[in-house]
Structures are given as C-alpha cells and as structure tokens.
Scaffold this motif. Structure first.
Motif, short mmCIF file in Angstrom:
data_model
loop_
_atom_site.label_atom_id
_atom_site.label_comp_id
_atom_site.label_asym_id
_atom_site.label_seq_id
_atom_site.Cartn_x
_atom_site.Cartn_y
_atom_site.Cartn_z
N ILE A 34 0.86 -1.18 0.00
CA ILE A 34 0.00 0.00 0.00
C ILE A 34 0.90 1.23 0.00
O ILE A 34 1.70 1.43 0.91
N GLU A 35 0.77 2.05 -1.04
CA GLU A 35 1.59 3.25 -1.16
C GLU A 35 0.91 4.46 -0.52
O GLU A 35 1.55 5.29 0.08
N LYS A 36 -0.41 4.53 -0.66
CA LYS A 36 -1.16 5.67 -0.13
C LYS A 36 -2.54 5.16 0.27
O LYS A 36 -3.13 4.35 -0.44
N ILE A 37 -3.04 5.66 1.41
CA ILE A 37 -4.36 5.26 1.85
C ILE A 37 -5.05 6.49 2.46
O ILE A 37 -4.47 7.18 3.30
N GLU A 38 -6.24 6.78 1.98
CA GLU A 38 -6.96 7.97 2.41
C GLU A 38 -7.89 7.67 3.58
O GLU A 38 -8.53 6.63 3.61
N LYS A 39 -7.95 8.59 4.53
CA LYS A 39 -8.88 8.59 5.66
C LYS A 39 -8.86 7.32 6.49
O LYS A 39 -9.89 6.87 7.00
N LEU A 40 -7.69 6.74 6.66
CA LEU A 40 -7.58 5.50 7.43
C LEU A 40 -7.97 5.72 8.89
O LEU A 40 -8.70 4.90 9.46
N ASN A 41 -7.54 6.82 9.50
CA ASN A 41 -7.88 7.06 10.91
C ASN A 41 -9.39 7.16 11.10
O ASN A 41 -9.93 6.65 12.08
N LYS A 51 -16.71 4.16 1.18
CA LYS A 51 -15.53 3.64 0.47
C LYS A 51 -14.54 4.78 0.30
O LYS A 51 -14.90 5.89 -0.06
N GLU A 52 -13.29 4.47 0.57
CA GLU A 52 -12.21 5.46 0.44
C GLU A 52 -11.19 4.92 -0.56
O GLU A 52 -11.16 3.72 -0.85
N ASN A 53 -10.33 5.80 -1.03
CA ASN A 53 -9.32 5.42 -2.03
C ASN A 53 -8.02 4.99 -1.37
O ASN A 53 -7.67 5.48 -0.29
N PHE A 54 -7.34 4.09 -2.05
CA PHE A 54 -5.97 3.75 -1.67
C PHE A 54 -5.23 3.39 -2.94
O PHE A 54 -5.84 3.15 -3.98
N GLY A 69 -7.63 3.69 -8.97
CA GLY A 69 -9.05 3.41 -8.82
C GLY A 69 -9.39 2.39 -7.75
O GLY A 69 -10.51 1.89 -7.70
N ALA A 70 -8.45 2.08 -6.86
CA ALA A 70 -8.70 1.10 -5.80
C ALA A 70 -9.46 1.75 -4.65
O ALA A 70 -9.22 2.91 -4.31
N THR A 71 -10.39 1.00 -4.07
CA THR A 71 -11.15 1.49 -2.91
C THR A 71 -11.10 0.47 -1.79
O THR A 71 -10.92 -0.73 -2.02
N TYR A 72 -11.29 0.98 -0.55
CA TYR A 72 -11.38 0.10 0.60
C TYR A 72 -12.45 0.65 1.53
O TYR A 72 -12.88 1.80 1.42
N GLN A 73 -12.87 -0.19 2.45
CA GLN A 73 -13.89 0.19 3.41
C GLN A 73 -13.71 -0.67 4.66
O GLN A 73 -13.41 -1.86 4.56
N ILE A 74 -13.87 -0.06 5.84
CA ILE A 74 -13.78 -0.80 7.10
C ILE A 74 -15.12 -0.65 7.80
O ILE A 74 -15.57 0.47 8.06
N GLU A 75 -15.74 -1.78 8.11
CA GLU A 75 -16.98 -1.79 8.89
C GLU A 75 -16.77 -2.75 10.05
O GLU A 75 -16.66 -3.96 9.84
N GLY A 76 -16.70 -2.19 11.25
CA GLY A 76 -16.36 -3.01 12.41
C GLY A 76 -14.94 -3.52 12.25
O GLY A 76 -14.02 -2.75 12.09
#
Length: 116
Positions: A34-41, A51-54, A69-76
């Motif tokens: 992972i080179e960059k990840i947005e709004k992880l905190n 969904k946020e970008n990474f 164009g990659a996205t991630y999401q954390i729920e719980g």
C-alpha cells in the motif's frame, strides 16, 4: 504471494494459468504493498463507513506499478478492498479458449477480519 499456490479449482486451468500466463517458473511470486491510503484514521475510528481510495502497488511478472481506482472500506473489524488489474500492463496475454478471448482485466475483491 507464491503464484504456484493459486488454485482455480480445475487442475488443467491451473497448469495453463501458471505456465502460459503467469510464467511462474520465471516469476514465482507477486507482491502488493500500500503506497497511499486515504482517511484510514476515520475508518479505524468508525467515523466513516464510506468507500475510500488507496493506491496499491503490484509487482507481478517482474513489473511493478501502482493500481489506480482502488477502494477500501472498514466496517467493524471487516475490511473490504476492490481494484482492477489490466493484464496488458503486466504483459500477460489475454486468455483465450477455443478461439474465444476471455477478458483483458481482472477484478480483485479482498475481504478479511482485523485481529485484536
């Protein structure tokens, strides 16, 4: 990731994937960082479930490049991520069966549970 461990569920397809497309004898492993990840905190603090970008950087068949164009999401404790790999970017021939070309991109969906 050891590419010889990939299993499509069909032994002949595994052989073709490994020998004809991934050339695992010459390129036995792939890696993703992972080179960059947005709004992880915000995601970790449950302040956002959008969904946020990474930017994952994939090394495959001796080529390293960022995937846009990659996205991630954390729920719980569940993390999901989605991105698309263009086969030609990694000099992988477009799969073909009986004269019919299959796809020129692979959609990757990852889901896992965080520990702790």
């Amino acid at each position: 990731m050891k590419l010889d461990a990939l299993d499509t569920g069909i032994e002949l397809r595994n052989k073709h994937l490994r020998e004809n497309y991934l050339h695992t004898e010459k390129f036995p492993e792939a890696s993703l960082k992972i080179e960059k990840i947005e709004k992880l905190n915000d995601q970790l603090a449950d302040k956002s479930s959008a969904k946020e970008n990474f930017v994952p950087v994939l090394t495959l068949r001796g080529k390293t490049m960022p995937i846009q164009g990659a996205t991630y999401q954390i729920e719980g404790k569940t993390v999901t991520a989605d991105f698309r790999i263009e086969l030609l970017d990694f000099e992988i021939e477009r799969p073909m069966f009986m004269g019919i070309k299959v796809v020129d991109a692979v959609l990757v969906h990852v889901q896992f549970e965080m520990g702790g």
